[in-house]
Scaffold this active site. Structure first.
Site, PDB file in Angstrom:
ATOM      1  N   GLU A  82       0.810  -1.229   0.000  1.00  0.00           N
ATOM      2  CA  GLU A  82       0.000   0.000   0.000  1.00  0.00           C
ATOM      3  C   GLU A  82       0.838   1.273   0.000  1.00  0.00           C
ATOM      4  O   GLU A  82       0.687   2.142   0.871  1.00  0.00           O
ATOM      5  CB  GLU A  82      -0.990  -0.008   1.167  1.00  0.00           C
ATOM      6  N   GLU A 141      -5.463  -8.604   0.122  1.00  0.00           N
ATOM      7  CA  GLU A 141      -6.222  -8.242   1.323  1.00  0.00           C
ATOM      8  C   GLU A 141      -7.667  -7.959   0.929  1.00  0.00           C
ATOM      9  O   GLU A 141      -7.928  -7.421  -0.156  1.00  0.00           O
ATOM     10  CB  GLU A 141      -5.671  -6.982   2.016  1.00  0.00           C
TER      11      GLU A 141
HETATM   12  C1  BG6 Z   1      -4.632  -2.330   4.968  1.00  0.00           C
HETATM   13  C2  BG6 Z   1      -3.277  -2.658   5.506  1.00  0.00           C
HETATM   14  O1  BG6 Z   1      -4.688  -0.968   4.732  1.00  0.00           O
HETATM   15  O2  BG6 Z   1      -5.746  -2.554   5.745  1.00  0.00           O
HETATM   16  C3  BG6 Z   1      -3.262  -3.570   6.729  1.00  0.00           C
HETATM   17  O3  BG6 Z   1      -2.419  -3.157   4.525  1.00  0.00           O
HETATM   18  C4  BG6 Z   1      -4.417  -3.226   7.619  1.00  0.00           C
HETATM   19  O4  BG6 Z   1      -2.013  -3.447   7.349  1.00  0.00           O
HETATM   20  C5  BG6 Z   1      -5.709  -3.453   6.856  1.00  0.00           C
HETATM   21  O5  BG6 Z   1      -4.438  -3.876   8.851  1.00  0.00           O
HETATM   22  C6  BG6 Z   1      -6.949  -3.189   7.679  1.00  0.00           C
HETATM   23  O6  BG6 Z   1      -6.908  -1.886   8.188  1.00  0.00           O
HETATM   24  P1  BG6 Z   1      -7.017  -1.537   9.739  1.00  0.00           P
HETATM   25  O7  BG6 Z   1      -6.693  -0.104   9.840  1.00  0.00           O
HETATM   26  O8  BG6 Z   1      -8.410  -1.865  10.119  1.00  0.00           O
HETATM   27  O9  BG6 Z   1      -6.031  -2.406  10.434  1.00  0.00           O
END
Ligand code: BG6
Length: 471
Positions: free
Chosen positions: A169, A370
C-alpha cells in the site's frame, strides 16, 4: 460457470509488525511502529489501544499458526518480512543472522505444508533510524537502504520464494502515513508526499530489476490498496472528479511499472500546485525497463466522489474512508452501500468492477492480497466465535470471483485479511479480522490461545470445494 482453476491461490494475509510481536528479540531493531504508542490519529491520541510490542506473538507461535492455515487448506500465505529483523537500523552492511534465520524457519514450515509464500518486502514498518534521517523523503539514503535489504532477501530466500511484492500500500503510506505511524511526519498530500512517492518508485524499480538478475524464475508485483472510485451522480463534473480520483488514488501507483512513466494528468496536477519534484532523467529511464509480472491489490471498499467545491474541508478519513483533494475531487457518501461497524462501506460488486478496471488498464495477472471485515468478535464461554457477519462479508466477495474470471480477468488468487487475529493499524486488537481468534485484549495478554472461529470452518469448506461451496 465456475472457472476457478485447481492451482488458484486460496489463502490469507498478515503483516509482520501486526502479528509477530517479539519487538526487541534476537537483535531486532526499532521500527517506526515500535516507537508508536498504540492507537492514535494525528492530533488525537487514543490511549485505550494496544501497541505492537507483543501483537499475536506469532514469532513464538508460527508453527502452530501455520498448522492452522494448513488445516484450513491454504494454498498460499501472504506475509511480510520485518525490515528491522534483517537490518536493525537499516544502514548496516551485514544482515542480522537471527532475523534471517527466523524467516528461513517460517518459509520451511510453509513449504512443509505445501503453502506457497507470497512475500511482501516492506509493510509499514520502516526502521525508525531511517525515518529519523528523513525516511522515504531522503532519496539518497532510502533507495540504497531498501535495495540492500531487498537484495539480502532475494539472495537468501531465492530457493523458497517465487512471489514477491515490493511495498504494501504505497498509496496509503503516501496519502495517510500519519495514520499508519505517528513517526511518519510531513505527510501533507503535497510536495513532500509526491517526493516520497517518486523516491519509493525509484526504489521499487531498482528492486524489480535486481530480482531479475538474482532469480529469473521469480515474479514480482506492486501491492497497492485499490478502490474503484465512482462519481456520486452522472453530472459530467462528478464523472471528471471520479476520473481524477481514480488516477490519484489508484493508477499512479501502478503506471510506472507497466506503462513506463507518469500520467500527464499527474504531471499537470504537480505543475498547477507548483510542486517541484526532484526527478532525474535516468530515474525515468528505469521505469521503461522495470516491469512487474503481476499486480497484488488490497480491496476493502469502493469510494465515491463529487466535483470539488470551494469551501470543502479536508476530510480526515483513514485508508478506506475517502478524502478530498483541492480542485480535483471531494469525497462523497454512497447511500447505496451498507457500512461495517468501523464505518467502511461494503461493496462486493465494486470488487468485480475494480478487478475489471485493473484488467482494462494493465492486462496483467492480478491477485487479491487483502479483503476482509474488521469487527469486535466475542469469545463465548464454550470457546466459540460466531462471526456470521465476517462469513457474510467474505461470501459476498468470493461470490464475485467466478464472475471476475469469467469476465476475462486473470485473477490467480484470493488472500483475505487476515489469516489470524492481529493488531489493526490504528484501531487496536479489538478490531479483529482473522479466521483464528487470538485470546488477548488490548492490555491483558491472557494466554494467547488460538481458537477456530466459525469463519475458519466455513473457509475450509470454500477452499476444499475450490469456491463451489460458499454457503
Ligand atoms: C490495509 C493494511 O490498509 O488494511 C493492513 O495493509 C491493515 O495493514 C488493513 O491492517 C486493515 O486496516 P485496519 O486499519 O483496520 O487495520
Amino acid at each position: 460457470m465456475n472457472k476457478i482453476t485447481k492451482n488458484f491461490l486460496w489463502g490469507a494475509s498478515t503483516s509482520a509488525y501486526q502479528v509477530e510481536g517479539a519487538w526487541n528479540k534476537d537483535g531486532k531493531g526499532l521500527s517506526v511502529q515500535d516507537v508508536s504508542a498504540g492507537g492514535f490519529i494525528k492530533g488525537l491520541n487514543v490511549e485505550d489501544i494496544t501497541d505492537f510490542k507483543v501483537a499475536s506473538d506469532h514469532y513464538h507461535h508460527y508453527k502452530e499458526d501455520i498448522a492452522l492455515m494448513a488445516e484450513m487448506g491454504f494454498k498460499s500465505y501472504r506475509f511480510s518480512i520485518n525490515w528491522t529483523r534483517i537490518y536493525p537500523k537499516g544502514i548496516e552492511q551485514e544482515p542480522n543472522q537471527k532475523g534471517v534465520e527466523f524467516y528461513h524457519n517460517l518459509l520451511d514450515e510453509l513449504i512443509k505444508h505445501k503453502i506457497e509464500p507470497l512475500v511482501t518486502i516492506h509493510h509499514f514498518d520502516l526502521p525508525n533510524y531511517l525515518e529519523e534521517q528523513g525516511g522515504w523523503k531522503n532519496k539518497d539514503l532510502i533507495v540504497d537502504a531498501y535495495l540492500r535489504y531487498a537484495k539480502t532477501l532475494f539472495n537468501e530466500y531465492k530457493n523458497k520464494v517465487k512471489y514477491w511484492q515490493t511495498i504494501n500500500e504505497q498509496n496509503m503510506v503516501v496519502m495517510f502515513g500519519h495514520l499508519l505511524s505517528k513517526q511518519f511526519t510531513g505527510v501533507d498530500n503535497g510536495q513532500e508526499s509526491y517526493q516520497m512517492f517518486h523516491n519509493m518508485n525509484v526504489a521499487q524499480a531498482k528492486a524489480i530489476l535486481l530480482l531479475k538478475t538474482i532469480n529469473k524464475k521469480a515474479k514480482i508485483g506492486v501491492a497497492p490498496n485499490i478502490s474503484l472510485v465512482y462519481p456520486q451522480t452522472n453530472k459530467p463534473e462528478d464523472v471528471l472528479a471520479a476520473h481524477n480520483a481514480n488516477l490519484i488514488r489508484n493508477w499512479i501507483y501502478i503506471d510506472p511499472f507497466v506503462k513506463g512513466g507518469y500520467d500527464q494528468i499527474l504531471l499537470n496536477f504537480w505543475k498547477e500546485n507548483n510542486y517541484k519534484i526532484d526527478i532525474l532523467e535516468e530515474e525515468m529511464k528505469l521505469f521503461k525497463k522495470a516491469k512487474i509480472n503481476f499486480i497484488a491489490f488490497n480491496y476493502y471498499s469502493s469510494m465515491s466522489v463529487k466535483a470539488p467545491t470551494k469551501d470543502q474541508d479536508f476530510k480526515v478519513g483513514d485508508q478506506q474512508m475517502g478524502f478530498n483533494l483541492e480542485n480535483m475531487f471531494q469525497s462523497a457518501k454512497n447511500d447505496n452501500l451498507q457500512v461495517s461497524e468501523y464505518g467502511w462501506e461494503i461493496d462486493p460488486i465494486g470488487f468485480r468492477l475494480t478487478a475489471r478496471a485493473l484488467h482494462d488498464r494493465y492486462n496483467l495477472p492480478i491477485i487479491i492480497t487483502e479483503n476482509g471485515l474488521g469487527a469486535k468478535d466475542v469469545l463465548t464461554s464454550e470457546g466459540k466465535i460466531h462471526d456470521k457477519y465476517r462469513i457474510d462479508y467474505l461470501r459476498k466477495h468470493i461470490e464475485q470471483i467466478p464472475k471476475i474470471i469469467n469476465d476475462g480477468v486473470k485473477l490467480f488468487g484470493y488472500n483475505p485479511w487476515s489469516a489470524i487475529d492481529l493488531v489493526s493499524t490504528h484501531q487496536g486488537i479489538s478490531k479483529r479480522y482473522g479466521f483464528v481468534y487470538v485470546n488477548r485484549d488490548e492490555f491483558d495478554l491472557k494466554d494467547m490461545k488460538r481458537y477456530r472461529k466459525d469463519s475458519f470452518y466455513w473457509y475450509q469448506k470454500v477452499i476444499a470445494s475450490n469456491g463451489n461451496n460458499i454457503d
